[in-house]
Design a protein around this motif. Structure first.
Motif, mmCIF file in Angstrom:
data_model
loop_
_atom_site.group_PDB
_atom_site.id
_atom_site.type_symbol
_atom_site.label_atom_id
_atom_site.label_comp_id
_atom_site.label_asym_id
_atom_site.label_seq_id
_atom_site.Cartn_x
_atom_site.Cartn_y
_atom_site.Cartn_z
ATOM 1 N N PRO A 36 0.822 -1.221 0.000
ATOM 2 C CA PRO A 36 0.000 0.000 0.000
ATOM 3 C C PRO A 36 0.851 1.264 0.000
ATOM 4 O O PRO A 36 1.810 1.390 0.768
ATOM 5 C CB PRO A 36 -0.799 -0.122 1.308
ATOM 6 C CG PRO A 36 -0.852 -1.581 1.586
ATOM 7 C CD PRO A 36 0.457 -2.135 1.104
ATOM 8 N N GLY A 37 0.498 2.184 -0.890
ATOM 9 C CA GLY A 37 1.174 3.468 -0.967
ATOM 10 C C GLY A 37 2.469 3.467 -1.747
ATOM 11 O O GLY A 37 3.079 4.534 -1.926
ATOM 12 N N GLN A 38 2.910 2.322 -2.215
ATOM 13 C CA GLN A 38 4.208 2.240 -2.895
ATOM 14 C C GLN A 38 4.025 2.181 -4.413
ATOM 15 O O GLN A 38 3.186 1.442 -4.927
ATOM 16 C CB GLN A 38 4.969 1.004 -2.440
ATOM 17 C CG GLN A 38 6.397 0.918 -2.960
ATOM 18 C CD GLN A 38 7.084 -0.350 -2.469
ATOM 19 O OE1 GLN A 38 6.694 -1.456 -2.834
ATOM 20 N NE2 GLN A 38 8.098 -0.181 -1.629
ATOM 21 N N SER A 62 16.358 2.653 4.619
ATOM 22 C CA SER A 62 15.586 3.172 3.486
ATOM 23 C C SER A 62 14.102 2.911 3.681
ATOM 24 O O SER A 62 13.707 1.862 4.209
ATOM 25 C CB SER A 62 16.047 2.498 2.188
ATOM 26 O OG SER A 62 15.160 2.796 1.120
ATOM 27 N N GLU A 63 13.298 3.853 3.217
ATOM 28 C CA GLU A 63 11.856 3.646 3.254
ATOM 29 C C GLU A 63 11.457 2.380 2.510
ATOM 30 O O GLU A 63 10.558 1.652 2.944
ATOM 31 C CB GLU A 63 11.115 4.841 2.641
ATOM 32 C CG GLU A 63 9.612 4.612 2.578
ATOM 33 C CD GLU A 63 8.830 5.782 2.024
ATOM 34 O OE1 GLU A 63 7.588 5.759 2.155
ATOM 35 O OE2 GLU A 63 9.440 6.706 1.466
ATOM 36 N N GLU A 64 12.102 2.111 1.409
ATOM 37 C CA GLU A 64 11.657 1.035 0.524
ATOM 38 C C GLU A 64 12.250 -0.327 0.867
ATOM 39 O O GLU A 64 11.620 -1.349 0.614
ATOM 40 C CB GLU A 64 11.986 1.383 -0.930
ATOM 41 C CG GLU A 64 11.541 2.766 -1.366
ATOM 42 C CD GLU A 64 10.071 3.062 -1.106
ATOM 43 O OE1 GLU A 64 9.266 2.120 -1.001
ATOM 44 O OE2 GLU A 64 9.725 4.251 -1.002
ATOM 45 N N SER A 65 13.453 -0.360 1.423
ATOM 46 C CA SER A 65 14.140 -1.648 1.619
ATOM 47 C C SER A 65 14.620 -1.884 3.038
ATOM 48 O O SER A 65 15.293 -2.878 3.309
ATOM 49 C CB SER A 65 15.323 -1.758 0.650
ATOM 50 O OG SER A 65 16.157 -0.616 0.727
ATOM 51 N N GLY A 66 14.294 -0.972 3.952
ATOM 52 C CA GLY A 66 14.672 -1.185 5.335
ATOM 53 C C GLY A 66 16.163 -1.032 5.576
ATOM 54 O O GLY A 66 16.831 -0.211 4.944
#
Length: 246
Positions: A36-38, A62-66
């Protein structure tokens, strides 16, 4: 790494992210993932930036990959590869990459680049904040009646502000408070990668930033959320707080 070396690293990372998105046009920019939201473009930019940062031997959040990179590194880079993904997906020229380096003393340096225009805002702890090489400073506005206020979310109350905006990139909006383009910025709940870079820019420019609930802002836990208020002056910060999005 020195702050100059980190800022040079951040510039290379921003360039890599921007180049990775150039082939995505039209409908390809609006593709979503199952998260959701990506957007798919978020993952494209993240994949371009991570090798640049990993090669430098830093830890990354990172927001996307931790979390990734060197786990015992002395520097952790908090990354939002595309802050303002919906703007990017629709070719609205207000979206950014945000990178903030933290050491054991807190935020060390940051780069927030408007990837649509190329304008870069940087900050170094104890040394100030710059936009494309020129020192920035907040507007100095003290009264709500004189203020242009920006929001993430919907204001809880309408105050007697001069004008208000909702621009869609927390990192850029914080930088615009620091540079005097906006007088205040209030958020709904946001994550460290959304605000750490812009927060350091504000602090170094002299614009106060705080969490509305008194929580610590310098955090790297991926599930952390904060509600920020930033303003040109302490007086304006206090005056706009009643409008915080609920």
């Amino acid at each position: 790494m020195t702050d100059d070396e980190l800022l040079a690293l951040f510039t290379r990372a921003a360039d890599a992210a921007r180049e990775s998105l150039k082939p995505l046009k039209g409908a390809a920019r609006r593709e979503r993932t199952d998260k959701p939201g990506q957007y798919a473009l978020d993952l494209v930019a993240d994949a371009a930036v991570l090798p640049v940062l990993h090669e430098a031997g830093v830890a990354v959040v990172s927001e996307e990959s931790g979390r990734s990179g060197t786990s015992d590194a002395s520097v952790t880079v908090v990354l939002d590869p595309v802050d303002g993904s919906t703007n990017c997906s629709r070719d609205i020229p207000y979206w950014s990459i945000s990178l903030c380096a933290l050491d054991r003393d807190g935020p060390l340096c940051a780069l927030v680049a408007n990837q649509a225009t190329g304008v870069q805002t940087t900050a170094v702890r104890g040394k100030g904040a710059w936009r494309d090489g020129e020192l920035v400073a907040p507007s100095g506005v003290r009264r709500v009646e004189d203020a242009v206020v920006s929001f993430s979310g919907t204001p809880a109350r309408r105050l007697a502000w001069k004008q208000f905006r909702s621009l869609g990139s927390a990192a850029l909006e914080l930088c615009d408070v620091a540079a005097g383009a906006l007088d205040a910025y209030l958020t709904s709940w946001v994550s460290p990668w959304d605000y750490l870079g812009g927060m350091l820019v504000c602090q170094e420019a002299g614009a106060p930033v705080l969490d509305a609930h008194g929580e610590e802002l310098v955090v790297t836990e991926t599930d952390t959320r904060r509600q920020l208020v930033a303003a040109a002056t302490p007086e304006l910060l206090d005056a706009v707080r009643p409008a915080l999005p609920s």
